[in-house]
Scaffold this motif. Structure first.
Motif, short mmCIF file in Angstrom:
data_model
loop_
_atom_site.label_atom_id
_atom_site.label_comp_id
_atom_site.label_asym_id
_atom_site.label_seq_id
_atom_site.Cartn_x
_atom_site.Cartn_y
_atom_site.Cartn_z
N PHE A 1 86.56 24.13 137.03
CA PHE A 1 86.66 24.12 135.58
C PHE A 1 88.01 23.48 135.28
O PHE A 1 89.05 24.08 135.53
CB PHE A 1 86.56 25.54 135.02
N LEU A 2 87.99 22.24 134.80
CA LEU A 2 89.20 21.46 134.55
C LEU A 2 89.61 21.62 133.09
O LEU A 2 88.82 21.37 132.18
CB LEU A 2 88.94 19.98 134.88
N SER A 3 90.86 22.06 132.89
CA SER A 3 91.29 22.34 131.52
C SER A 3 92.80 22.23 131.36
O SER A 3 93.52 22.22 132.35
CB SER A 3 90.84 23.75 131.13
N PRO A 4 93.24 22.20 130.10
CA PRO A 4 92.43 22.06 128.88
C PRO A 4 92.24 20.59 128.53
O PRO A 4 93.20 19.82 128.50
CB PRO A 4 93.28 22.77 127.83
N LEU A 5 91.01 20.23 128.26
CA LEU A 5 90.73 18.86 127.82
C LEU A 5 91.35 18.62 126.45
O LEU A 5 92.02 17.62 126.23
CB LEU A 5 89.22 18.62 127.79
N PHE A 6 91.13 19.56 125.53
CA PHE A 6 91.69 19.50 124.18
C PHE A 6 92.49 20.77 123.93
O PHE A 6 92.46 21.70 124.73
CB PHE A 6 90.58 19.38 123.13
N ALA A 7 93.16 20.84 122.80
CA ALA A 7 93.86 22.08 122.41
C ALA A 7 92.83 23.20 122.29
O ALA A 7 91.69 22.96 121.90
CB ALA A 7 94.57 21.88 121.07
N MET B 1 83.54 20.83 135.46
CA MET B 1 83.14 21.33 134.15
C MET B 1 84.36 21.23 133.24
O MET B 1 85.46 21.66 133.62
CB MET B 1 82.68 22.79 134.23
N ALA B 2 84.19 20.68 132.07
CA ALA B 2 85.28 20.52 131.11
C ALA B 2 85.48 21.82 130.33
O ALA B 2 84.51 22.42 129.87
CB ALA B 2 84.98 19.38 130.15
N LEU B 3 86.72 22.22 130.17
CA LEU B 3 87.09 23.40 129.40
C LEU B 3 88.23 23.06 128.46
O LEU B 3 88.98 22.12 128.71
CB LEU B 3 87.60 24.52 130.33
N GLY B 4 88.38 23.85 127.45
CA GLY B 4 89.53 23.69 126.56
C GLY B 4 89.19 22.93 125.31
O GLY B 4 89.23 21.71 125.30
N GLY B 5 88.80 23.64 124.27
CA GLY B 5 88.50 23.01 122.99
C GLY B 5 87.21 22.20 122.99
O GLY B 5 86.97 21.41 122.08
N VAL B 6 86.37 22.39 124.00
CA VAL B 6 85.13 21.61 124.13
C VAL B 6 84.01 22.34 123.40
O VAL B 6 83.93 23.57 123.42
CB VAL B 6 84.75 21.43 125.62
#
Length: 184
Positions: free
Chosen positions: A122-128, A155-160
């Motif tokens: 789980f790669l983060s944070p993509l966004f705020a 897997m994208a995490l962070g404000g998604v």
């Protein structure tokens, strides 16, 4: 957990968090697409008895809906709690039959995840994100550079949220996870 999830995990993940009350959490689990999503049960700050009781409620609903359920913590606890996998830094081989994921925030953690044979990250944070206020977002370019170099599904995490899902494969993500976007 079916064998297909070891190499092709679901593309949608609900991450649990103490900020979400029990009713909203269970309602969110009930809305996940049957047989096509996963849950990472964290609740790290919840007292042990309460954490287990809430996990059991989530597990009962997840099993009826054929959802993957991973426990934040150790492989040993995941086996004891009859989870489908575990999420964290414990990379012991004793639970080889379970799915194993790690959180990754930078290149150093990506290397550690690859060395530990994590099956997905789980790669983060993509966004705020509201769950980690003040954390510096990777943004699409840095996220893509890390995701493309990963040797396992990302897997994208962070404000998604769901509105981002069509753009995620272009930056190396196999799917996405959220708290607020799935519990609101």
């Amino acid at each position: 957990m079916t064998r297909r999830h070891r190499k092709n995990p679901p593309g949608l993940w609900l991450m649990t968090d103490e900020r979400v009350d029990e009713a909203r959490l269970l309602a969110a689990v009930a809305r996940l697409p049957r047989g096509r999503a996963g849950i990472v049960f964290r609740h790290y700050a919840t007292p042990a008895r309460e954490r287990r009781a809430l996990y059991d409620k989530v597990a009962s609903l997840a099993r009826r809906r054929r959802l993957i359920l991973m426990l934040g913590g150790s492989a040993r606890d995941a086996v004891a709690w009859r989870a489908d996998g575990w999420h964290g830094r414990d990379h012991r081989r004793g639970a080889w039959h379970l799915l194993y994921s790690r959180g990754v925030h930078d290149a150093r953690e990506l290397v550690a995840a690859q060395r530990s044979n994590a099956m997905m990250i789980f790669l983060s944070p993509l966004f705020a994100t509201q769950s980690h206020p003040g954390a510096v977002a990777l943004g699409r370019v840095r996220f893509a550079a890390l995701a493309i170099s990963a040797t396992m599904p990302v897997m994208a995490l962070g404000g998604v949220s769901g509105r981002h899902r069509h753009r995620l494969s272009g930056i190396g993500a196999a799917g996405w996870g959220a708290i607020d976007a799935l519990t609101a």
